[in-house]
Design a protein around this motif. Structure first.
Motif, mmCIF file in Angstrom:
data_model
loop_
_atom_site.group_PDB
_atom_site.id
_atom_site.type_symbol
_atom_site.label_atom_id
_atom_site.label_comp_id
_atom_site.label_asym_id
_atom_site.label_seq_id
_atom_site.Cartn_x
_atom_site.Cartn_y
_atom_site.Cartn_z
ATOM 1 N N TRP A 1 40.536 39.099 42.206
ATOM 2 C CA TRP A 1 41.004 40.108 43.164
ATOM 3 C C TRP A 1 40.492 39.787 44.565
ATOM 4 C CZ3 TRP A 1 37.756 43.860 45.604
ATOM 5 C CH2 TRP A 1 38.470 44.709 46.455
ATOM 6 N N LEU A 2 39.217 39.427 44.683
ATOM 7 C CA LEU A 2 38.674 39.081 45.991
ATOM 8 C C LEU A 2 39.385 37.870 46.589
ATOM 9 C CD1 LEU A 2 34.904 39.669 45.211
ATOM 10 C CD2 LEU A 2 36.263 40.925 46.903
ATOM 11 N N ARG A 3 39.662 36.878 45.747
ATOM 12 C CA ARG A 3 40.386 35.687 46.214
ATOM 13 C C ARG A 3 41.789 36.062 46.690
ATOM 14 N NH1 ARG A 3 40.524 33.102 41.792
ATOM 15 N NH2 ARG A 3 38.348 32.532 41.833
ATOM 16 N N ALA A 4 42.465 36.917 45.911
ATOM 17 C CA ALA A 4 43.820 37.353 46.290
ATOM 18 C C ALA A 4 43.803 38.144 47.597
ATOM 19 C CB ALA A 4 44.433 38.191 45.166
ATOM 20 N N ALA A 5 42.696 38.833 47.865
ATOM 21 C CA ALA A 5 42.570 39.601 49.106
ATOM 22 C C ALA A 5 42.240 38.709 50.301
ATOM 23 C CB ALA A 5 41.494 40.672 48.945
ATOM 24 N N GLY A 6 41.911 37.431 50.040
ATOM 25 C CA GLY A 6 41.610 36.498 51.117
ATOM 26 C C GLY A 6 40.139 36.187 51.286
ATOM 27 N N CYS A 7 39.303 36.687 50.386
ATOM 28 C CA CYS A 7 37.868 36.397 50.460
ATOM 29 C C CYS A 7 37.593 34.968 50.009
ATOM 30 C CB CYS A 7 37.079 37.359 49.569
ATOM 31 S SG CYS A 7 37.153 39.075 50.089
ATOM 32 N N ASN A 8 36.523 34.406 50.522
ATOM 33 C CA ASN A 8 36.126 33.045 50.198
ATOM 34 C C ASN A 8 34.773 33.059 49.495
ATOM 35 O OD1 ASN A 8 36.093 30.251 50.127
ATOM 36 N ND2 ASN A 8 35.222 30.072 52.172
ATOM 37 N N ILE A 9 34.689 33.844 48.411
ATOM 38 C CA ILE A 9 33.462 33.916 47.618
ATOM 39 C C ILE A 9 33.789 33.365 46.243
ATOM 40 C CG2 ILE A 9 31.760 35.443 46.552
ATOM 41 C CD1 ILE A 9 32.058 37.288 48.933
ATOM 42 N N THR A 10 33.036 32.358 45.838
ATOM 43 C CA THR A 10 33.300 31.693 44.566
ATOM 44 C C THR A 10 32.281 32.102 43.503
ATOM 45 O OG1 THR A 10 31.857 29.821 45.059
ATOM 46 C CG2 THR A 10 34.166 29.674 45.836
ATOM 47 N N ARG A 11 32.571 31.695 42.294
ATOM 48 C CA ARG A 11 31.643 31.914 41.186
ATOM 49 C C ARG A 11 30.286 31.270 41.505
ATOM 50 N NH1 ARG A 11 33.395 30.624 34.979
ATOM 51 N NH2 ARG A 11 31.405 31.006 33.989
ATOM 52 N N ALA A 12 30.326 30.075 42.060
ATOM 53 C CA ALA A 12 29.085 29.378 42.424
ATOM 54 C C ALA A 12 28.294 30.161 43.479
ATOM 55 C CB ALA A 12 29.394 27.975 42.934
ATOM 56 N N ASP A 13 29.000 30.780 44.434
ATOM 57 C CA ASP A 13 28.316 31.593 45.453
ATOM 58 C C ASP A 13 27.584 32.765 44.811
ATOM 59 O OD1 ASP A 13 29.307 30.063 47.608
ATOM 60 O OD2 ASP A 13 31.115 31.306 47.755
ATOM 61 N N VAL A 14 28.260 33.444 43.907
ATOM 62 C CA VAL A 14 27.678 34.616 43.243
ATOM 63 C C VAL A 14 26.468 34.198 42.409
ATOM 64 C CG1 VAL A 14 28.092 36.406 41.510
ATOM 65 C CG2 VAL A 14 29.819 35.935 43.240
ATOM 66 N N ILE A 15 26.602 33.106 41.673
ATOM 67 C CA ILE A 15 25.494 32.634 40.839
ATOM 68 C C ILE A 15 24.302 32.237 41.710
ATOM 69 C CG2 ILE A 15 24.730 30.789 39.294
ATOM 70 C CD1 ILE A 15 27.602 30.882 38.090
ATOM 71 N N ALA A 16 24.540 31.493 42.776
ATOM 72 C CA ALA A 16 23.448 31.065 43.656
ATOM 73 C C ALA A 16 22.723 32.268 44.240
ATOM 74 C CB ALA A 16 23.975 30.178 44.773
#
Length: 187
Positions: A86-101
């Motif tokens: 959903w965040l990606r579809a909204a145009g956000c640039n937060i990845t799984r790797a970002d969240v994990i880090a």
């Protein structure tokens, strides 16, 4: 947790870090309603992770119907997507790797008003089983959970301000002590 080992915690108080935390507005304050501070207190449109999606995320977050999330406009679509999708579809640039880090505390928490948006996002998983909610759960469920807890900022910094020093178990222990002191029996 990530914020400098609970700077307002039971072991010791770090007045310098505590002062920095206090500069960040509480999520319940007028300065920072939940949606406006969804990605942290000072997110600008030039922020590479969320600048272009911030308004879209705010709009959807504000529309979540507390207690009845299925009545939220677009509920079926949100329920069919994961939070990261959903965040990606909204145009956000937060990845799984970002969240994990961010969740692994790879941040300098000395300046909470300068933490990246993925940090606040990753901290919103604390109310559930863990970070896998971002790629395994429903965006509708997650948004409702986050809004029910006053947003990522509240789930991160307000927990530092208002958590129960000594742990919540002390509430039960002290209640038992008061009942017994009054002559009651507790089993």
């Amino acid at each position: 947790w990530a914020l400098y080992g609970f700077p307002v915690g039971p072991a010791a108080r770090d007045s310098k870090v505590e002062e920095m935390l206090e500069r960040v507005p509480s999520a319940s304050s007028r300065a920072c309603r939940g949606s406006r501070c969804f990605f942290g207190p000072n997110v600008s449109v030039s922020e590479p992770q969320v600048g272009v999606c911030r308004e879209s995320v705010e709009r959807v977050y504000d529309s979540i119907v507390l207690g009845e999330p299925w009545r939220t406009p677009g509920a079926d679509e949100l329920d069919a997507m994961t939070p990261l999708d959903w965040l990606r579809a909204a145009g956000c640039n937060i990845t799984r790797a970002d969240v994990i880090a961010q969740g692994l505390n790879q941040v300098n928490a000395s300046f909470p008003d300068e933490l990246p948006p993925a940090f606040y996002l990753s901290m919103s998983s604390a109310s559930s089983s863990g970070q896998e909610i971002f790629w395994l759960s429903s965006a509708l469920w997650w948004l409702h959970s986050v809004k029910s807890n006053a947003g990522p900022l509240a789930m991160t910094l307000d927990l530092q301000r208002y958590r129960i020093v000594g742990g919540p178990q002390q509430m039960s222990s002290r209640l038992v002590a008061k009942i017994r002191a009054a002559g009651g029996t507790v089993r």
